[in-house]
Scaffold this motif. Structure first.
Motif, mmCIF file in Angstrom:
data_model
loop_
_atom_site.group_PDB
_atom_site.id
_atom_site.type_symbol
_atom_site.label_atom_id
_atom_site.label_comp_id
_atom_site.label_asym_id
_atom_site.label_seq_id
_atom_site.Cartn_x
_atom_site.Cartn_y
_atom_site.Cartn_z
ATOM 1 N N LEU A 108 0.692 3.294 -59.320
ATOM 2 C CA LEU A 108 -0.511 3.620 -60.066
ATOM 3 C C LEU A 108 -1.657 2.660 -59.759
ATOM 4 O O LEU A 108 -2.804 3.049 -59.650
ATOM 5 C CB LEU A 108 -0.221 3.602 -61.569
ATOM 6 N N GLY A 109 -1.363 1.393 -59.630
ATOM 7 C CA GLY A 109 -2.413 0.420 -59.407
ATOM 8 C C GLY A 109 -3.100 0.568 -58.063
ATOM 9 O O GLY A 109 -4.207 0.094 -57.874
ATOM 10 N N ARG A 110 -2.446 1.201 -57.110
ATOM 11 C CA ARG A 110 -3.011 1.333 -55.771
ATOM 12 C C ARG A 110 -3.720 2.672 -55.570
ATOM 13 O O ARG A 110 -4.641 2.775 -54.781
ATOM 14 C CB ARG A 110 -1.903 1.185 -54.724
ATOM 15 N N ASN A 111 -3.256 3.712 -56.219
ATOM 16 C CA ASN A 111 -3.850 5.031 -56.050
ATOM 17 C C ASN A 111 -3.863 5.720 -57.412
ATOM 18 O O ASN A 111 -3.032 6.579 -57.689
ATOM 19 C CB ASN A 111 -3.030 5.842 -55.041
ATOM 20 N N PRO A 112 -4.792 5.345 -58.275
ATOM 21 C CA PRO A 112 -4.675 5.701 -59.692
ATOM 22 C C PRO A 112 -5.369 6.987 -60.123
ATOM 23 O O PRO A 112 -5.557 7.203 -61.320
ATOM 24 C CB PRO A 112 -5.346 4.507 -60.374
ATOM 25 N N TYR A 113 -5.752 7.843 -59.180
ATOM 26 C CA TYR A 113 -6.577 8.983 -59.578
ATOM 27 C C TYR A 113 -5.746 10.201 -59.965
ATOM 28 O O TYR A 113 -4.785 10.567 -59.292
ATOM 29 C CB TYR A 113 -7.541 9.353 -58.454
ATOM 30 N N LYS A 114 -6.182 10.846 -61.054
ATOM 31 C CA LYS A 114 -5.577 12.083 -61.533
ATOM 32 C C LYS A 114 -6.641 13.181 -61.619
ATOM 33 O O LYS A 114 -7.839 12.898 -61.782
ATOM 34 C CB LYS A 114 -4.950 11.870 -62.917
ATOM 35 N N VAL A 115 -6.198 14.418 -61.529
ATOM 36 C CA VAL A 115 -7.109 15.571 -61.521
ATOM 37 C C VAL A 115 -7.594 15.899 -62.924
ATOM 38 O O VAL A 115 -6.826 15.859 -63.886
ATOM 39 C CB VAL A 115 -6.403 16.802 -60.924
ATOM 40 N N VAL A 116 -8.886 16.227 -63.034
ATOM 41 C CA VAL A 116 -9.443 16.814 -64.252
ATOM 42 C C VAL A 116 -10.122 18.122 -63.888
ATOM 43 O O VAL A 116 -10.638 18.278 -62.776
ATOM 44 C CB VAL A 116 -10.450 15.879 -64.963
ATOM 45 N N ARG A 117 -10.111 19.061 -64.818
ATOM 46 C CA ARG A 117 -10.706 20.383 -64.580
ATOM 47 C C ARG A 117 -11.528 20.815 -65.788
ATOM 48 O O ARG A 117 -11.346 20.337 -66.896
ATOM 49 C CB ARG A 117 -9.588 21.419 -64.327
ATOM 50 N N GLY A 118 -12.475 21.743 -65.546
ATOM 51 C CA GLY A 118 -13.083 22.485 -66.641
ATOM 52 C C GLY A 118 -14.494 22.164 -67.059
ATOM 53 O O GLY A 118 -15.066 22.883 -67.862
ATOM 54 N N GLY A 119 -15.127 21.086 -66.565
ATOM 55 C CA GLY A 119 -16.474 20.773 -67.025
ATOM 56 C C GLY A 119 -16.479 20.192 -68.429
ATOM 57 O O GLY A 119 -15.449 20.125 -69.093
ATOM 58 N N SER A 120 -17.654 19.758 -68.905
ATOM 59 C CA SER A 120 -17.735 19.150 -70.228
ATOM 60 C C SER A 120 -19.127 19.309 -70.813
ATOM 61 O O SER A 120 -20.050 19.786 -70.150
ATOM 62 C CB SER A 120 -17.382 17.659 -70.149
ATOM 63 N N TRP A 121 -19.281 18.839 -72.043
ATOM 64 C CA TRP A 121 -20.559 18.919 -72.739
ATOM 65 C C TRP A 121 -21.646 18.091 -72.070
ATOM 66 O O TRP A 121 -22.831 18.346 -72.267
ATOM 67 C CB TRP A 121 -20.399 18.454 -74.188
#
Length: 324
Positions: A278-291
């Protein structure tokens, strides 16, 4: 839970590693033991039908069609007055990703190339997880909300917080709750449509909570900037009965972030890296847009990434539940 991201990063690595190990053990166990049909979740649930209204717009954002539809769900009773509605999602195939002529993409866009994905049946929460649902399951807020209203979606939660919620919910209910994979998320958001939005070729702030001060999408209009999240269920559902798939809050998905769909699985599973630190490649996907984001970021195919420990007012999540 973890108030200092830097000082607790190693602790989160250990937690994630343990979760990953448990996940691999579970996979091996499933392969060794055939699950009979009588033991599947579908066989044990009492599904109920519900009605909802959907709308379709033209390229100018004008409503040209309104329909009353029906879907099925089961109700998870979290408390005497707090429930969670889980919509039955039929399996099927769809084309994932952005078409070449869709506005708002560029050469090498992360939502390319388009590819066919097959999704197994599962259940998805009808709404974003709310503050009252979070409080009922977890007992306290991870970060004290700036606005306290039970029907507002829970924000200020990072990816590990969302995993903790799924684990606690699974323990309470005896079902296997998890974050949806990115492919499952887009499949449900599109709900059988191929347009940039499940509403049609464009979108308006009468139909979703995004920042209307940004340039409009296509030939649609500019709109309102509410400046905050809104209660779940305030806008029309998509054709499968789910709300706020465009806007309100970005949503954590299970997947590790990759810059394209090259090598993406075709079975709807989440993308991961075995042995990933996690410390080396910590990115996760988010979807959907926001306010806080514009209409381009609310498209069905739009994808972005955040570090797994980011807690922001624009990010929340919804949960999925497998059939078996």
């Amino acid at each position: 839970m973890f108030k200092n991201h830097k000082t607790n990063l190693k602790r989160r690595d250990l937690i994630f590693g343990a979760l990953l190990g448990c996940g691999l053990t579970s996979i091996l166990a499933i392969k060794r033991n055939k699950i009979s049909a009588t033991n599947t979740l579908a066989a044990r649930l009492e599904l109920k039908s519900f009605n909802f209204e959907t709308v379709k717009v033209n390229e100018f954002g004008e409503i040209i069609d309104t329909k009353t539809r029906q879907a099925k769900e089961f109700i998870e009773d979290l408390d005497k007055s707090i429930q969670m509605e889980m919509v039955a999602i039929a399996g099927g195939s769809f084309t994932m990703g952005t078409s070449e002529n869709e506005e708002g993409i560029w050469s090498g866009d992360s939502s390319e190339p388009q590819h066919e994905v097959h999704i197994k049946p599962f259940y998805m929460s009808r709404y974003l997880i709310t503050q009252e649902q979070w409080l009922t399951v977890m007992g306290k807020f991870t970060v004290d909300p700036k606005y306290k209203n039970g029907r507002l979606p829970i924000a200020w939660v990072d990816w590990i917080d969302a995993q903790d919620f799924c684990q606690a919910l699974s323990k309470i209910t005896g079902k296997k709750y998890r974050l949806p994979s990115e492919a499952e998320w887009e499949y449900v958001c599109r709900a059988g449509t191929t347009t940039p939005f499940h509403y049609g070729e464009t979108i308006t702030t009468n139909l979703a909570n995004y920042n209307g001060n940004y340039d409009a999408y296509g030939q649609g209009p500019k709109g309102e900037n509410r400046g905050k999240a809104t209660e779940v269920g305030q806008f029309p559902a998509n054709p499968w009965g789910l709300h706020d798939m465009h806007g309100n809050l970005l949503e954590w998905c299970e997947d590790v972030w990759f810059n394209s769909y090259y090598g993406a699985p075709s079975d709807g599973s989440a993308r991961s890296l075995i042995g990933w630190k996690l410390g080396r490649n910590p990115y996760k996907v988010v979807r959907g847009g926001s306010w806080i984001t514009g209409p381009h970021s609310a498209r069905s195919a739009y994808r972005s990434e955040y570090r797994f420990y980011r807690r922001l007012s624009r990010i929340g999540f919804r949960v999925a539940c497998s059939l078996s």
